[in-house]
Design an enzyme around this catalytic site. Structure first.
Site, mmCIF file in Angstrom:
data_model
loop_
_atom_site.group_PDB
_atom_site.id
_atom_site.type_symbol
_atom_site.label_atom_id
_atom_site.label_comp_id
_atom_site.label_asym_id
_atom_site.label_seq_id
_atom_site.Cartn_x
_atom_site.Cartn_y
_atom_site.Cartn_z
ATOM 1 N N LYS A 61 -1.611 5.961 -12.216
ATOM 2 C CA LYS A 61 -0.720 4.550 -12.383
ATOM 3 C C LYS A 61 -0.896 4.295 -14.055
ATOM 4 C CE LYS A 61 -3.298 0.350 -11.223
ATOM 5 N NZ LYS A 61 -4.233 -0.323 -10.700
ATOM 6 N N GLY A 112 -9.717 -8.433 -10.790
ATOM 7 C CA GLY A 112 -11.022 -8.370 -10.219
ATOM 8 C C GLY A 112 -11.541 -10.176 -9.621
ATOM 9 N N ALA A 131 -4.525 -5.438 -7.308
ATOM 10 C CA ALA A 131 -4.982 -6.449 -8.189
ATOM 11 C C ALA A 131 -4.945 -7.848 -7.597
ATOM 12 C CB ALA A 131 -5.081 -6.354 -9.563
ATOM 13 N N GLY A 132 -6.694 -8.126 -7.172
ATOM 14 C CA GLY A 132 -6.791 -9.883 -7.229
ATOM 15 C C GLY A 132 -6.911 -9.965 -5.490
ATOM 16 N N THR A 167 -11.650 -5.012 -6.013
ATOM 17 C CA THR A 167 -13.176 -5.163 -5.595
ATOM 18 C C THR A 167 -13.796 -6.262 -4.916
ATOM 19 O OG1 THR A 167 -12.236 -5.910 -8.259
ATOM 20 C CG2 THR A 167 -14.145 -7.069 -6.760
HETATM 21 C C1 DXP Z 1 -8.999 0.218 -9.773
HETATM 22 C C2 DXP Z 1 -7.718 0.046 -9.977
HETATM 23 O O1 DXP Z 1 -7.244 0.495 -9.972
HETATM 24 C C3 DXP Z 1 -8.085 -2.238 -10.735
HETATM 25 O O2 DXP Z 1 -6.941 -1.729 -12.039
HETATM 26 C C4 DXP Z 1 -7.002 -2.395 -9.607
HETATM 27 O O3 DXP Z 1 -5.773 -3.124 -10.350
HETATM 28 C C5 DXP Z 1 -7.705 -3.223 -8.483
HETATM 29 O O4 DXP Z 1 -7.878 -4.232 -8.646
HETATM 30 P P1 DXP Z 1 -9.219 -5.462 -7.571
HETATM 31 O O5 DXP Z 1 -10.402 -4.687 -8.199
HETATM 32 O O6 DXP Z 1 -9.083 -6.688 -8.268
HETATM 33 O O7 DXP Z 1 -8.557 -5.097 -6.370
#
Ligand code: DXP
EC number: 2.8.1.10
Length: 255
Positions: free
Chosen positions: A96, A157, A183-184, A206
């Protein structure tokens, strides 16, 4: 099935491995989630220090595909170096690509992400670039030959959920390789909406690691991703401005 390059997975939920309260909770959460792909920041792993505690040692690694990510990289050159390090240490050839361009928002640097993706594809990696919800950039990344596109729902996060469903939908509609919303994500309903938009998968960290009960939340995320996918395939009814009776009386003899 979710197909990424030569790999196939039955789960569409990808989990990050950071920020859990302890390894035991993390292990349980990972198992309950049904996730088969675990991503981790190569720079935060003790891959060359065997005496350091390592979460991955607690898992039956035959059950999981490890997806190294280049978190911490701010340039394409750094990302490429991190990816090569991961491959050289026997980890997966999938990566990634995460090149952060802004410390405040942690949004990706589009130019460096594109450069890193191009370079790693040339080197034979299976490349999954993390990008913003930029529709044009997503197209350019796909044209380069990326094996999946990973647009953010909102900043890493932040738990804000999907802030631009329209742009995510545009990306999903135009992209032939898998689109994994990354993410998010803050709640199970966010993950479900991503899947209902037509995403092929969801990557989150997160929302589970930081939940009051990470194991329960991992279970909720598993069900949300499955329900969202099923709902998308079933096809939602159109939204209408006017009401229509659920039990129409027309045609009945008794009114
Ligand atoms: C673990 C990872 O790859 C993070 O950079 C991902 O983008 C997750 O983001 P969140 O913590 O917001 O779910």
């Amino acid at each position: 099935m979710l197909h990424i390059g030569p790999y196939s997975f039955s789960s569409r939920l990808l989990l990050g491995t950071g920020k859990y309260p302890d390894f035991k909770t993390q292990k349980e959460a990972v198992e309950v989630s049904g996730s088969e792909i675990l991503t981790f920041a190569v720079r935060r792993m003790n891959i060359f220090e065997a005496n350091q505690p390592n979460f991955l040692e607690m898992l039956d690694l035959k059950k999981y595909t490890l997806l190294p990510n280049t978190a911490g990289a701010k340039t394409a050159a750094e990302a490429v170096r991190i990816a090569k390090l991961a491959k050289a240490s026997g980890l997966c050839d999938m990566v990634k690509v995460e090149v952060i361009g802004c410390d405040k928002t942690l949004l990706p640097d589009p130019v460096e992400t594109l450069k890193a993706t191009e370079e790693l594809l040339k080197e034979g990696f299976i490349v999954l670039p993390y990008t913003s919800d930029d529709v044009v950039l997503a197209r350019r990344l796909e044209e380069l030959g990326s094996h999946a596109i990973m647009p953010a729902a909102s900043p890493i996060g932040s738990g804000q959920g999907i802030i631009n469903p329209l742009y995510l939908k545009f990306i999903i509609q135009q992209t032939k390789v898998p689109v994994i919303v990354d993410a998010g994500i803050g709640s199970a309903s966010d993950a479900m909406i991503a899947m209902e938009l037509g995403a092929d998968g969801v990557l989150l960290n997160t929302a589970v690691a930081g939940a009051k009960d990470p194991v329960k939340m991992a279970h909720a995320m598993k069900m949300a991703v499955e329900a969202g996918k099923l709902g998308y395939e079933a096809g939602r009814i159109p939204r209408k401005e006017t009401a229509t009776a659920s039990s129409p009386l027309e045609g009945l003899s008794v009114k």
